[in-house]
Design an enzyme around this catalytic site. Structure first.
Site, PDB file in Angstrom:
ATOM      1  N   LYS B 100       0.859  -1.184   0.000  1.00 43.39           N
ATOM      2  CA  LYS B 100       0.000   0.000   0.000  1.00 43.39           C
ATOM      3  C   LYS B 100       0.898   1.237   0.000  1.00 43.39           C
ATOM      4  CE  LYS B 100      -2.843   2.750   3.098  1.00 43.39           C
ATOM      5  NZ  LYS B 100      -3.771   2.807   4.230  1.00 43.39           N
ATOM      6  N   GLY B 188     -11.518   7.390   6.210  1.00 42.10           N
ATOM      7  CA  GLY B 188     -12.720   8.213   6.327  1.00 42.10           C
ATOM      8  C   GLY B 188     -13.930   7.506   6.884  1.00 42.10           C
ATOM      9  N   THR B 210      -9.214   3.082  12.147  1.00 40.53           N
ATOM     10  CA  THR B 210      -9.637   3.806  13.341  1.00 40.53           C
ATOM     11  C   THR B 210     -11.087   3.511  13.729  1.00 40.53           C
ATOM     12  OG1 THR B 210      -8.137   5.526  12.577  1.00 40.53           O
ATOM     13  CG2 THR B 210      -9.564   6.089  14.411  1.00 40.53           C
TER      14      THR B 210
END
Lengths: 70, 257
Positions: B100, B188, B210
């Site tokens: 990534k 997001g 998160t």
């Protein structure tokens, strides 16, 4: 008397016996070779070459491992 | 009804949820969340070992890289050179080339620096890496990254760690429509419904860290994310009804007493 050399590991100076291999260094640091990757003077040291790669005085070594991240 | 698998660099995955491994209370909680999520891929970071504590817990002792794909990131890299140096070490540490790429700019918003990202992607592809690329939700850059040979396009839904949901659904949909490699919303997503929104827009997968790690009960949120991704995917495949401006009764009007 065994002569000594200084190498920098992750930015910190360390003193080892001259001619120490990467494998022997990991053993002294109590790190498991399969769990780390090593860069020596900005060049990757493949794990297959750990035992035959001798450190030189003044080498800059980075030892890294995977940690949690996003 | 069978769905086709998610294919990344020739490898097939049945889960369309990728989870992070940062910010958890400990690696055990992380491993429990992974199990609950059903994810087959986790993002990981590469950092210096702690020489003063060689016995510290290691991620690989809790999540097995033999059974879960480790996707090394370049978090914290602000130039193409830093990103490439990190991923070469990651390739040596893990022995795999699927990575990534994220090249960041301002720490305040952590938006990707797209010109550096583009340069890094080209260098990594030339070096044999399979690059999944974190990018802005700009369809123009997304197309350029795909043309350069990235194996997945990963636009942000909102700033990293913000949990603000998919801010620009129009752009995500445009990127989905134009892309022939998987599109994965990366960053997001704040809760399960937002993962479903991304999947309903036609994204092939989502990455979330998160939203799970900072939930009050991370393992339960991991389970919620698993269901949300499946629900969103199924709804996308089913095709939603047309939006109408006025009511349309579900019970027939004929035969009323």
């Amino acid at each position: 008397m065994v002569s000594k050399m200084n190498v920098f590991i992750n930015g910190e100076p360390h003193c080892f016996a001259k001619g120490l291999s990467v494998s022997a260094m990991l053993k002294e640091l109590r790190l498991i070779p399969e769990k780390v990757a090593i860069e020596r003077n900005l060049q990757i040291v493949p794990r297959s070459l750990f035992s035959q790669t001798e450190l030189q005085d003044g080498d800059h070594i980075e030892i890294v491992r995977f940690i949690g991240g996003g | 009804m069978q769905d086709k698998p998610l294919i990344l660099a020739g490898r097939e995955f049945s889960s369309r949820l990728i989870i992070g491994t940062g910010k958890y209370k400990d690696y055990q909680q992380n491993a429990d969340a992974l199990k609950a999520s059903g994810a087959e891929i986790v993002t990981v970071a590469l950092r210096r070992v702690n020489l003063s504590d060689p016995d510290e817990p290691m991620l690989v002792d809790f999540i097995d890289p033999e059974t879960t794909v480790f996707l090394p990131n370049t978090a914290g890299c602000f130039t193409a050179e830093e990103a490439i140096r990190t991923l070469r070490l990651a390739r040596e540490a893990g022995g795999w080339s699927l990575v990534k790429l994220e090249v960041l700019s301002d720490p305040k918003h952590l938006y990707p620096d797209m010109s550096e990202t583009m340069r890094a992607a080209e260098m990594l592809i030339n070096d044999g890496f399979d690059v999944m690329v974190y990018c802005s939700d700009d369809p123009v850059f997304a197309k350029k990254l795909e043309d350069a040979g990235c194996v997945a396009i990963m636009p942000l839904g909102a700033p990293i760690g913000s949990g603000l949901g998919i801010q620009n659904q129009v752009n995500i949909r445009l990127i989905v429509e134009q892309s022939s490699v998987p599109v994965i919303v990366d960053a997001g997503v704040g809760t399960a419904s937002e993962a479903a929104v991304a999947m309903e827009l036609g994204c092939d997968a989502i990455i979330t860290n998160t939203a799970i790690a900072e939930a009050k009960d991370p393992v339960r949120m991991a389970k919620a994310m698993k269901h949300a991704v499946i629900a969103g995917r199924e709804a996308y495949l089913a095709g939603r009804m047309a939006r109408k401006l006025y009511a349309d009764p579900s019970s027939p009007l004929g035969g009323l007493i």
